[in-house]
Scaffold this active site. Structure first.
Site, PDB file in Angstrom:
ATOM      1  N   CYS A  88      10.328  31.321 -13.095  1.00 43.60           N
ATOM      2  CA  CYS A  88       9.307  31.095 -12.065  1.00 43.60           C
ATOM      3  C   CYS A  88       8.206  32.158 -12.176  1.00 43.60           C
ATOM      4  CB  CYS A  88       9.965  31.062 -10.687  1.00 43.60           C
ATOM      5  SG  CYS A  88       8.916  30.329  -9.427  1.00 43.60           S
ATOM      6  N   HIS A 205      14.763  27.239 -11.277  1.00 41.96           N
ATOM      7  CA  HIS A 205      15.580  28.422 -10.982  1.00 41.96           C
ATOM      8  C   HIS A 205      17.048  28.204 -11.354  1.00 41.96           C
ATOM      9  CE1 HIS A 205      12.722  30.890  -8.647  1.00 41.96           C
ATOM     10  NE2 HIS A 205      12.172  29.737  -8.325  1.00 41.96           N
ATOM     11  N   GLU A 207      19.277  30.410 -11.672  1.00 41.29           N
ATOM     12  CA  GLU A 207      20.131  31.350 -10.914  1.00 41.29           C
ATOM     13  C   GLU A 207      20.489  30.793  -9.535  1.00 41.29           C
ATOM     14  OE1 GLU A 207      16.966  31.439 -11.048  1.00 41.29           O
ATOM     15  OE2 GLU A 207      16.071  32.438  -9.301  1.00 41.29           O
TER      16      GLU A 207
END
Lengths: 239, 81
Positions: A88, A205, A207
């Protein structure tokens, strides 16, 4: 099993740093924060530039972060072949720093888009995609207002012919349609790598998608790819 | 002495902000508007003893390296007394 050390860079207004550290630890590896004023990364195996709004996104996203002392260390680490993943805002910073080609501009819709998307892995020939099963789509969230990937045509041609496009936005059946493109990115690009293939950036994302309680574990495959890449590298480095 | 810098999106780059402003102008009755480009204006104040030629050279570099992103933006730099 070897435990690898990940550095997660923290800028003022990074806000996905803790998520990144958590995800790496969930995977059984070690992750530590590195403050943006540091001039060295220490003894690490891989670097994550996390999401957020570094330096308030002033001037342009990633434009100021690129000049912070830690980015010189990240650049050296990458030049020596180290794995660097920008997520990002981290992707935006790597583009501004010239470590990845192109730029990320305002979403076509002008809206901040925050939702799960599907990603098609374009090539498994990279340290960031090698553990993703062939044909398997990734369901991973996005959360950005400026994720529209732009590069001029010669650059896009080069990205395509070199196999530097790692992920494209697609629908649930794997079609890279305009409707499945959340931000107007050219060629539906969601993530790319550099020519040397050791630096990658992605707007989604991973994560935030490493535990079933979060609705998806598909993000693990991105980090597992990095870890699988580090394994033989470490074996080779040990006398 | 001042430097005035105008940064605009390159014509080839999608400018949804410009397009939206154009649509809003059309709603207000400005139907002759053929395109709108939304950019940035930066004003830099310089000391009174600055050499305008040197300032221009230095700021031209700053515009290219930092204040604009040449992949997506164009800039105009003007030094005024």
């Amino acid at each position: 099993m070897s435990i690898f050390r990940f550095a997660v860079v923290q800028f003022p207004a990074s806000n996905c740093d803790q998520d990144a550290v958590h995800a790496i630890r969930v995977l059984g590896h070690s992750a530590d924060y590195v403050w943006h004023k540091e001039t060295s990364l220490g003894n690490v195996d891989a670097v994550i530039i996390p999401g957020g709004f570094s330096y308030g996104d002033y001037l342009r996203t990633g434009a100021i972060a690129r000049f912070s002392p830690v980015m010189q260390a990240v650049r050296r680490f990458a030049e020596e072949g180290g794995l660097v993943l920008g997520i990002c805002n981290g992707f935006q910073i790597l583009c501004e720093a010239g470590m990845l080609p192109g730029a990320l501009i305002r979403n076509r819709s002008l809206q901040f888009r925050c939702e799960h998307v599907f990603l098609k892995t374009v090539t498994r020939d990279s340290p960031f995609t090698r553990s993703i099963p062939d044909g398997r789509l990734l369901k991973i969230p996005i959360a950005h207002g400026e994720g529209c990937y732009y590069a001029d045509e010669p650059t896009l041609d080069r990205l395509t012919s070199n196999g530097q496009i790692l992920w494209k936005y697609c629908d649930a059946s794997g079609q890279t349609t305009d409707l499945a493109n959340p931000n107007g990115s050219l060629l539906n690009i969601a993530g790319i790598c550099n020519e040397a293939r050791n630096v990658a950036g992605m707007m989604p994302h991973p994560e935030r998608a490493c535990e079933s309680i979060l609705g998806s574990e598909d993000g693990r495959m991105v980090f597992e790819s990095m870890i699988a890449t580090l394994r033989p590298a470490q074996k080779g480095a040990t006398p | 002495m001042k430097a005035k810098i105008i940064i605009t999106p390159k014509k080839a780059v999608l400018d949804p902000q410009g397009k939206t402003v154009q649509n809003a102008l059309a709603h207000l009755g400005y139907t002759d508007v053929t395109a709108v480009h939304v950019g940035k204006y930066i004003e830099i104040e310089l000391g009174p003893n600055t050499d305008p030629k040197k300032a221009r050279e230095a700021l031209d570099q700053a515009c290219y390296k930092f204040l604009s992103n040449p992949i997506i933006e164009d800039y105009q730099l003007e030094i005024v007394p």
